[in-house]
Design a protein around this motif. Structure first.
Motif, short mmCIF file in Angstrom:
data_model
loop_
_atom_site.label_atom_id
_atom_site.label_comp_id
_atom_site.label_asym_id
_atom_site.label_seq_id
_atom_site.Cartn_x
_atom_site.Cartn_y
_atom_site.Cartn_z
N HIS A 91 -3.13 10.83 8.18
CA HIS A 91 -2.68 9.84 7.16
C HIS A 91 -1.88 10.83 6.29
O HIS A 91 -0.91 10.07 5.51
CB HIS A 91 -3.77 9.41 6.58
CG HIS A 91 -3.66 7.94 6.13
ND1 HIS A 91 -2.66 7.03 6.96
CD2 HIS A 91 -3.77 7.12 4.96
CE1 HIS A 91 -2.53 5.98 6.20
NE2 HIS A 91 -3.39 5.95 4.90
N HIS A 98 -8.18 8.54 3.01
CA HIS A 98 -7.41 8.72 1.57
C HIS A 98 -8.62 9.91 0.83
O HIS A 98 -8.35 10.09 -0.35
CB HIS A 98 -7.49 7.70 0.87
CG HIS A 98 -6.12 6.96 1.14
ND1 HIS A 98 -5.04 6.94 0.24
CD2 HIS A 98 -5.69 6.13 2.34
CE1 HIS A 98 -4.07 6.17 0.74
NE2 HIS A 98 -4.23 5.79 1.97
N HIS A 148 0.90 -1.25 -0.14
CA HIS A 148 -0.10 0.13 -0.12
C HIS A 148 0.72 1.24 -0.16
O HIS A 148 0.66 2.31 -0.67
CB HIS A 148 -0.82 -0.05 1.07
CG HIS A 148 -1.63 1.10 1.46
ND1 HIS A 148 -2.44 1.82 0.72
CD2 HIS A 148 -1.48 2.25 2.60
CE1 HIS A 148 -3.04 2.95 1.17
NE2 HIS A 148 -2.25 3.20 2.34
N HIS A 184 1.85 9.10 5.49
CA HIS A 184 2.54 8.62 4.11
C HIS A 184 3.68 9.54 3.85
O HIS A 184 4.51 9.20 3.06
CB HIS A 184 1.35 8.84 3.17
CG HIS A 184 0.50 7.68 2.75
ND1 HIS A 184 0.68 6.84 1.95
CD2 HIS A 184 -0.51 7.14 3.55
CE1 HIS A 184 -0.29 5.72 1.91
NE2 HIS A 184 -1.10 5.93 3.01
ZN ZN Z 1 -2.83 4.88 3.13
#
Ligand code: ZN
Ligand code: ST9
Ligand code: ZN
Length: 339
Positions: free
Chosen positions: A272, A243, A134, A276
């Motif tokens: 998030h 997301h 991912h 990332h």
């Molecule tokens: Zn993610």
């Protein structure tokens, strides 16, 4: 047979990456997009998973209606199970085993592996392999829960169909040798079915029944099924909601976002965009314990001498990165809207 083939682009919720709704009749567009996305355009439904997932959620909704008939201690126990199994994912499968953001002693790894089995989200090895895919192949066909395929696919749909061949092909290139060398991870993988049944269903049900005489029905449906389904959805929201909705102060070029609601329900895993951008950071955020009980837990383990070597992005590093990639190069502003 348990599987059935459907045309991927005819799925009702499917939206084109470029914003156009799927138009099954438009041959030219379809061929073009198939070539572009490298898709065979087939998704194979796995009926066993679809049926089980439906049954779980029906049971969980019924469990929710039983909350008012549960003993107070059973509700406390439900929260305890949520926290333990949550840590098995956040502090265990995610921050320790997928990203190696800190080191954990043998007893802590045993606790995290048991807690992980309580969460029943596949064994640590498989979870970490999918999660490394991912991050490395984020939002491409090789990302198991590719968020460009829409909310439903990234939330739960990906668990109901066979994987895209790219997930397996590109996933084979990942280095998993650190997990193969971890005896706790490999032991959990070998005995996953047993440990999962024991930790996710038997222990949550039998403890309230034995210790304070809760009815078996309530014990199975509230700390068992309801807690399990709630925690699955909290986890899945990181892949779907985080997301799609929230700000991107660290890197505006990627889709993952800062989502406070998700951070709250997922024990600190909703920062998030930060995660990332700085996947090696043990705290997955710059704000320490704020909305982040997992960070508090790892800090406590370090204080007790059970964990060490926490990795952290420095404030200078974060600021420099925000200035470089956190702003729209044209308008000079940071934005929460999709580009
Ligand atoms: Zn993610
Ligand atoms: C679940 C997981 O819910 C949720 C994960 C969420 C992740 C969130 C991350 C966000 C950050 C952290 C936030 C935490 C928040 C926590 C909050 C808590 C309060 N690379 O899979 P198979 C190969 S699980 C390399 O069977 P199919 C490999 O050889 C829920 N290779 O593919 C493999 O064999 P093996 C419960 C790969 O047949 C072989 O392919 N569980 C990779 O297409 C076959 O793999 C379920 O519902 C890879 N990435 O089936 C079960 N992947 O393993 C769901 C595969 O032997 N799973 N290979 O080495 C399934 O039934 C199946 O996987 C399938 C696909 C039907 C989905
Ligand atoms: Zn991650």
């Amino acid at each position: 047979t348990e599987t059935q083939t459907i045309s991927h682009h005819q799925a009702p919720t499917t939206k084109r990456r470029n914003g156009h709704a799927a138009s099954p009749g438009n041959g030219v567009l379809d061929t073009e997009l198939k070539a572009k996305e490298g898709r065979g355009a087939k998704m194979q439904l796995v009926w066993r998973n679809i049926v089980l997932m439906c049954l779980l959620h029906v049971g969980a909704v019924y469990g929710f209606t039983l909350i008012t008939s549960a003993r107070a201690l059973t509700l406390v126990w439900t929260a305890v199970c949520y926290a333990i199994s949550g840590l098995g994912i956040t502090a265990g499968a995610h921050r320790l085993w997928s990203h190696r953001t800190y080191k954990a002693s043998f007893p802590l790894r045993v606790f995290l592996a048991l807690a992980n089995s309580m969460a029943f989200q596949n064994d640590v090895y498989e979870w970490a392999r999918d999660h490394r895919s991912h991050h490395k192949y984020s939002e491409t066909d090789a990302d198991p829960h590719n968020a460009t395929q829409g909310f439903f696919f990234s939330h739960v749909g990906w668990l109901l169909v066979r994987k895209h061949p790219e997930v397996v092909a590109k996933g084979k290139k990942l280095d998993m040798s650190d997990l193969e060398a971890d005896a706790v991870v490999m032991f959990q993988r070998r005995h996953y079915l047993l440990s999962m049944l024991l930790m996710c269903f038997l222990v949550p049900t039998l403890v309230p029944w034995w210790l304070w005489g809760e009815s078996l029905e309530v014990a199975y449906l509230v700390p068992g099924l309801f807690r399990y389904a709630l925690q699955l959805n909290a986890t899945w929201l990181v892949n779907s909601a985080a997301h799609m909705w929230g700000n991107r102060p660290y890197d505006i070029r990627i889709n993952p976002r800062e989502n406070r609601f998700v951070s709250f329900s997922a024990l600190g895993e909703g920062f998030h965009n930060y995660h990332h951008t700085f996947p090696f950071d043990y705290s997955t955020s710059e704000f320490g314990w704020r909305l982040n009980p997992t960070t508090a837990f790892i800090d406590l383990m370090c204080a007790l001498g059970l964990a060490s070597e926490r990795k952290k992005a420095t404030p200078e590093m974060v600021l420099a990165r925000m200035q470089r990639t956190g702003k729209d190069p044209n308008t000079g502003t940071s934005t929460g809207s999709k580009s």
